[in-house]
Design an enzyme around this catalytic site. Structure first.
Site, PDB file in Angstrom:
ATOM      1  N   HIS A 238      -7.233   2.623   3.820  1.00  0.00           N
ATOM      2  CA  HIS A 238      -7.039   3.345   5.087  1.00  0.00           C
ATOM      3  C   HIS A 238      -8.351   3.426   5.882  1.00  0.00           C
ATOM      4  O   HIS A 238      -8.329   3.551   7.103  1.00  0.00           O
ATOM      5  CB  HIS A 238      -6.544   4.771   4.829  1.00  0.00           C
ATOM      6  CG  HIS A 238      -5.074   4.884   4.520  1.00  0.00           C
ATOM      7  ND1 HIS A 238      -4.523   4.462   3.333  1.00  0.00           N
ATOM      8  CD2 HIS A 238      -4.045   5.377   5.252  1.00  0.00           C
ATOM      9  CE1 HIS A 238      -3.214   4.706   3.343  1.00  0.00           C
ATOM     10  NE2 HIS A 238      -2.892   5.256   4.512  1.00  0.00           N
TER      11      HIS A 238
ATOM     12  N   GLU B  17      -2.970   8.165   8.851  1.00  0.00           N
ATOM     13  CA  GLU B  17      -1.505   8.042   8.940  1.00  0.00           C
ATOM     14  C   GLU B  17      -0.993   8.681  10.241  1.00  0.00           C
ATOM     15  O   GLU B  17       0.006   8.268  10.803  1.00  0.00           O
ATOM     16  CB  GLU B  17      -0.829   8.716   7.735  1.00  0.00           C
ATOM     17  CG  GLU B  17      -0.998   7.968   6.412  1.00  0.00           C
ATOM     18  CD  GLU B  17      -0.105   6.727   6.246  1.00  0.00           C
ATOM     19  OE1 GLU B  17       1.025   6.738   6.761  1.00  0.00           O
ATOM     20  OE2 GLU B  17      -0.561   5.755   5.613  1.00  0.00           O
TER      21      GLU B  17
ATOM     22  N   CYS C 144      -4.309  -1.474  -2.017  1.00  0.00           N
ATOM     23  CA  CYS C 144      -4.493  -0.041  -2.220  1.00  0.00           C
ATOM     24  C   CYS C 144      -5.483   0.112  -3.363  1.00  0.00           C
ATOM     25  O   CYS C 144      -5.249  -0.407  -4.467  1.00  0.00           O
ATOM     26  CB  CYS C 144      -3.147   0.573  -2.583  1.00  0.00           C
ATOM     27  SG  CYS C 144      -3.232   2.292  -3.100  1.00  0.00           S
TER      28      CYS C 144
ATOM     29  N   CYS D 166     -11.027   2.669   0.055  1.00  0.00           N
ATOM     30  CA  CYS D 166      -9.630   3.022   0.330  1.00  0.00           C
ATOM     31  C   CYS D 166      -9.255   2.191   1.543  1.00  0.00           C
ATOM     32  O   CYS D 166     -10.022   2.129   2.513  1.00  0.00           O
ATOM     33  CB  CYS D 166      -9.496   4.504   0.647  1.00  0.00           C
ATOM     34  SG  CYS D 166      -7.862   4.961   1.295  1.00  0.00           S
TER      35      CYS D 166
ATOM     36  N   ASP E  15       0.874  -1.178   0.000  1.00  0.00           N
ATOM     37  CA  ASP E  15       0.000   0.000   0.000  1.00  0.00           C
ATOM     38  C   ASP E  15       0.910   1.226   0.000  1.00  0.00           C
ATOM     39  O   ASP E  15       2.125   1.111   0.192  1.00  0.00           O
ATOM     40  CB  ASP E  15      -0.893  -0.010   1.256  1.00  0.00           C
ATOM     41  CG  ASP E  15      -1.792   1.219   1.341  1.00  0.00           C
ATOM     42  OD1 ASP E  15      -2.377   1.599   0.311  1.00  0.00           O
ATOM     43  OD2 ASP E  15      -1.896   1.829   2.423  1.00  0.00           O
ATOM     44  N   SER E  16       0.294   2.402  -0.152  1.00  0.00           N
ATOM     45  CA  SER E  16       1.068   3.635  -0.059  1.00  0.00           C
ATOM     46  C   SER E  16       1.567   3.870   1.365  1.00  0.00           C
ATOM     47  O   SER E  16       2.511   4.619   1.567  1.00  0.00           O
ATOM     48  CB  SER E  16       0.188   4.814  -0.478  1.00  0.00           C
ATOM     49  OG  SER E  16      -0.934   4.886   0.392  1.00  0.00           O
TER      50      SER E  16
HETATM   51  N1  DGL Z   1      -4.848   3.157   0.968  1.00  0.00           N
HETATM   52  C1  DGL Z   1      -4.827   3.536  -0.379  1.00  0.00           C
HETATM   53  C2  DGL Z   1      -6.097   3.279  -1.125  1.00  0.00           C
HETATM   54  O1  DGL Z   1      -6.728   2.284  -0.837  1.00  0.00           O
HETATM   55  C3  DGL Z   1      -4.098   4.809  -0.747  1.00  0.00           C
HETATM   56  C4  DGL Z   1      -4.400   6.047  -0.031  1.00  0.00           C
HETATM   57  C5  DGL Z   1      -3.472   7.155  -0.475  1.00  0.00           C
HETATM   58  O2  DGL Z   1      -2.267   6.951  -0.432  1.00  0.00           O
HETATM   59  O3  DGL Z   1      -3.971   8.212  -0.884  1.00  0.00           O
HETATM   60  O4  DGL Z   1      -6.479   3.975  -2.029  1.00  0.00           O
END
Ligand code: DGL
Length: 283
Positions: A195, A154, A72, A193, A9-10
């Site tokens: 996150h 984050e 992600c 997402c 993931d990012s």
């Molecule tokens: N967690 C990621 C997603 O599912 C990326 C969030 C990000 O880095 O903007 O899109």
């Protein structure tokens, strides 16, 4: 000893996917890569996300993984086919499993999708929902970008009053937009997402009657099917995960341990900017 499963993931969002993978397949070993030096992906161009996601995939391949989970949505929306074309191991994205679950869940035919700007502007969710739905009456898909959720997560502001205010504001917009005169309510909301599942308790409290779709949960089932795991988890051993980040933020270990519920141990720094993922047909 089987090869590990690679998850990237990012940043820390992919932990929500890792948690589901561990729940279904606790005996597997995992390599988790968070591109924390370059988070967020959701505000970047599709071209840049493709480059970064390709480098993450190449790093995992270099570790000898047997399967890659693109944990992600932003990368899944714009880079999944590029990665699939370049590698010889199965690659699982987030969007199709979540889209399928949303279609199965909705009764009102009104599906909400929240995600990063990149995911929402890619139009991937409406397109996949439409494609999976075939000729049945198409559900309405209401998408809304929630860019502030990623930095809040984050930062570890999971149950902070500021996060609650932001969430309330975003959801008010989504539901106001979804409510055309006389139309039924959104009954299913895709957390598009990875996150966002870290905010699930808050989102559930704000939307008690809406079914929240956690893409990691559904993607983990796809991974289990591909790896043909049929037996229920048997092991009581500690999870076997190696954590790599492209930059190590001080809060990572405490957020990860709080969310995953086990000791993360050491985190290693991964240097990936020089890596190149080459298409197998071209390279
Ligand atoms: N967690 C990621 C997603 O599912 C990326 C969030 C990000 O880095 O903007 O899109």
């Amino acid at each position: 000893m089987t090869a590990p499963i690679g998850v990237f993931d990012s940043g820390i969002g992919g932990l929500s996917v890792l948690r589901e993978l561990l729940r279904l397949m606790p005996d597997e070993s995992y390599i988790y890569l968070g591109d924390s030096a370059r988070v967020p992906y959701g505000t970047k161009s599709a071209e840049t996300v493709r480059l970064f996601a390709g480098q993450c995939a190449q790093f995992l391949l270099d570790q000898g993984v047997q399967l890659i989970v693109v944990a992600c949505n932003t990368a899944s929306a714009v880079a999944l086919e590029t990665i699939r074309a370049a590698v010889d191991v199965p690659v699982i994205g987030m969007i199709e499993p979540a889209a399928r679950a949303a279609l199965q869940s909705t009764r009102s035919g009104q599906i909400g999708v929240i995600g990063t700007r990149g995911t929402v502007s890619s139009g991937a969710y409406p397109a996949v929902i439409q494609a999976l739905n075939g000729h049945a009456p198409a559900p309405a898909v209401h998408s809304f970008a929630c860019p502030l959720f990623v930095p809040l997560v984050e930062e570890g502001w999971i149950d902070h009053p500021a996060t609650r205010l932001v969430a309330q504001d975003y959801l008010d917009h989504l539901f106001a937009h979804g409510a055309a005169a006389g139309s039924p309510d959104i009954d299913t909301l895709v957390l598009g997402c990875t996150h966002y599942p870290l905010l699930k308790p808050l989102l559930h409290e704000l939307l008690p009657s809406v079914h929240l779709i956690d893409c990691g949960e559904h993607a983990a089932h796809v991974a289990r099917d591909i790896l043909c795991h049929s037996a229920p988890p048997s092991s009581n051993a500690a999870p076997n995960v190696r954590f790599y980040l492209t930059d190590i933020p001080p809060a990572f270990v405490s957020i990860a341990e709080r969310f995953l519920g086990f000791s993360v141990g050491g985190v290693e720094r991964a240097d990936i900017d020089h890596l190149v993922l080459v298409d197998k047909m071209m390279g």
